[in-house]
Design a protein around this motif. Structure first.
Motif, PDB file in Angstrom:
ATOM      1  N   LEU A 208      68.767  26.564  60.805  1.00 58.31           N
ATOM      2  CA  LEU A 208      68.228  25.413  61.524  1.00 58.31           C
ATOM      3  C   LEU A 208      68.844  25.298  62.921  1.00 58.31           C
ATOM      4  O   LEU A 208      68.156  24.935  63.887  1.00 58.31           O
ATOM      5  N   GLN A 209      70.128  25.594  63.040  1.00 54.01           N
ATOM      6  CA  GLN A 209      70.784  25.542  64.345  1.00 54.01           C
ATOM      7  C   GLN A 209      70.202  26.585  65.295  1.00 54.01           C
ATOM      8  O   GLN A 209      70.026  26.324  66.489  1.00 54.01           O
ATOM      9  N   HIS A 214      66.342  27.660  69.963  1.00 47.37           N
ATOM     10  CA  HIS A 214      65.083  28.146  70.523  1.00 47.37           C
ATOM     11  C   HIS A 214      64.197  26.988  70.993  1.00 47.37           C
ATOM     12  O   HIS A 214      63.525  27.097  72.032  1.00 47.37           O
ATOM     13  N   GLU A 215      64.194  25.881  70.260  1.00 50.42           N
ATOM     14  CA  GLU A 215      63.418  24.730  70.680  1.00 50.42           C
ATOM     15  C   GLU A 215      63.937  24.165  71.996  1.00 50.42           C
ATOM     16  O   GLU A 215      63.168  23.799  72.886  1.00 50.42           O
ATOM     17  N   GLN A 216      65.263  24.100  72.132  1.00 56.13           N
ATOM     18  CA  GLN A 216      65.856  23.601  73.372  1.00 56.13           C
ATOM     19  C   GLN A 216      65.520  24.515  74.535  1.00 56.13           C
ATOM     20  O   GLN A 216      65.198  24.054  75.634  1.00 56.13           O
ATOM     21  N   ARG A 217      65.562  25.828  74.302  1.00 54.79           N
ATOM     22  CA  ARG A 217      65.248  26.778  75.368  1.00 54.79           C
ATOM     23  C   ARG A 217      63.787  26.671  75.787  1.00 54.79           C
ATOM     24  O   ARG A 217      63.459  26.697  76.980  1.00 54.79           O
ATOM     25  N   LYS A 218      62.884  26.526  74.791  1.00 60.45           N
ATOM     26  CA  LYS A 218      61.468  26.392  75.124  1.00 60.45           C
ATOM     27  C   LYS A 218      61.207  25.119  75.923  1.00 60.45           C
ATOM     28  O   LYS A 218      60.400  25.122  76.857  1.00 60.45           O
TER      29      LYS A 218
END
Length: 256
Positions: A208-209, A214-218
């Motif tokens: 999950l981390q 990846h969500e933060q980077r996107k």
């Protein structure tokens, strides 16, 4: 049928790299899906795409198995399923014990994919006397005091630990002392094992981390893209002078 205790997979003796071994289950999953659809052959590009790797890496991986496909035809799906299954040791019967029958252990016991992939849940084990004798997924839960005899009787070489973190190392030590040489660890702790014992750790929080990264980077890339977008021809300029009139002078009416 042979049991896991007396037979080890051939991968190490044939010098197949660990990275390739880690990808073989991905290929097998994709090939099994093709087999279920009665697809006879598959190209390296199609199979690589289905497995999530590039075709050059797939061809290199298969070269370790001695499988090179046929130019213009591709790979025989059924043969590859058999070949990879054999290389992974899935043509044998691998009895498995699950130690720790809480929510996760019970869920694993109910997982229907073990049998079709060469694994048999030989026993469910827990330290809680209240659970002993109960049926989970049609299997009787046994008390942890029986662990050693269960392993010996069933020829178990693979153990799954789903206990709380504080109990995992003690359970691991007992499994190893009883002859288990491969452990799948779901407990939130790092296990210490002697040479010759393989441990695979499944940590959902780490996964999950990684997804959060990846969500933060996107999100950051999307924001950067918005900031760098060129202005439309009739858009109001940004930065200094944005409040100037059409001739560059200050508008007569200023915002309150």
């Amino acid at each position: 049928m042979a049991t896991g205790r007396n037979h080890r997979p051939a991968t190490r003796s044939r010098g197949i790299p660990e990275a390739t071994v880690a990808r073989l289950p991905l290929y097998l999953r994709a090939l099994t899906a093709l087999s279920e659809r009665s697809v006879p052959t598959v190209s390296s590009e199609e199979l690589a795409s289905a497995a999530g790797v590039n075709s050059a890496k797939l061809r290199k991986d298969f070269s370790y198995l001695g499988s090179y496909g046929t130019r213009g035809v591709g790979y025989d799906v059924e043969y590859l399923v058999y070949q990879i299954s054999r290389e992974l040791g899935l043509t044998q019967d691998w009895p498995v014990v699950i130690v720790g029958i809480g929510n996760l252990g019970a869920a694993l016991a109910n997982y229907g994919g073990f049998a079709s992939r060469g694994f048999r849940v030989a026993a469910l084990i827990d330290a809680d006397p209240a659970l002993a004798g109960r049926q989970v997924a049609g299997i009787e839960v046994r008390h942890v005091d029986e662990l050693e005899s269960i392993i010996d009787t069933n020829g178990v070489s693979i153990g799954v630990i789903t206990t709380p973190g504080g109990a995992a190392q003690q359970v691991c030590d007992r499994l190893v002392a009883a002859g288990v040489t491969s452990i799948l660890n779901f407990a939130p702790t790092v296990l210490s094992v002697p040479d010759g014992v393989d441990v695979r750790k499944v940590d959902l929080s780490i996964e999950l981390q990684i997804l959060a990264f990846h969500e933060q980077r996107k999100a950051a890339e999307a924001l950067a893209s918005e900031v760098s977008e060129p202005l439309a021809p009739d858009a109001t300029p940004r930065g200094p002078g944005r409040d100037q009139g059409p001739d560059g002078d200050i508008p007569a009416v200023m915002p309150a």
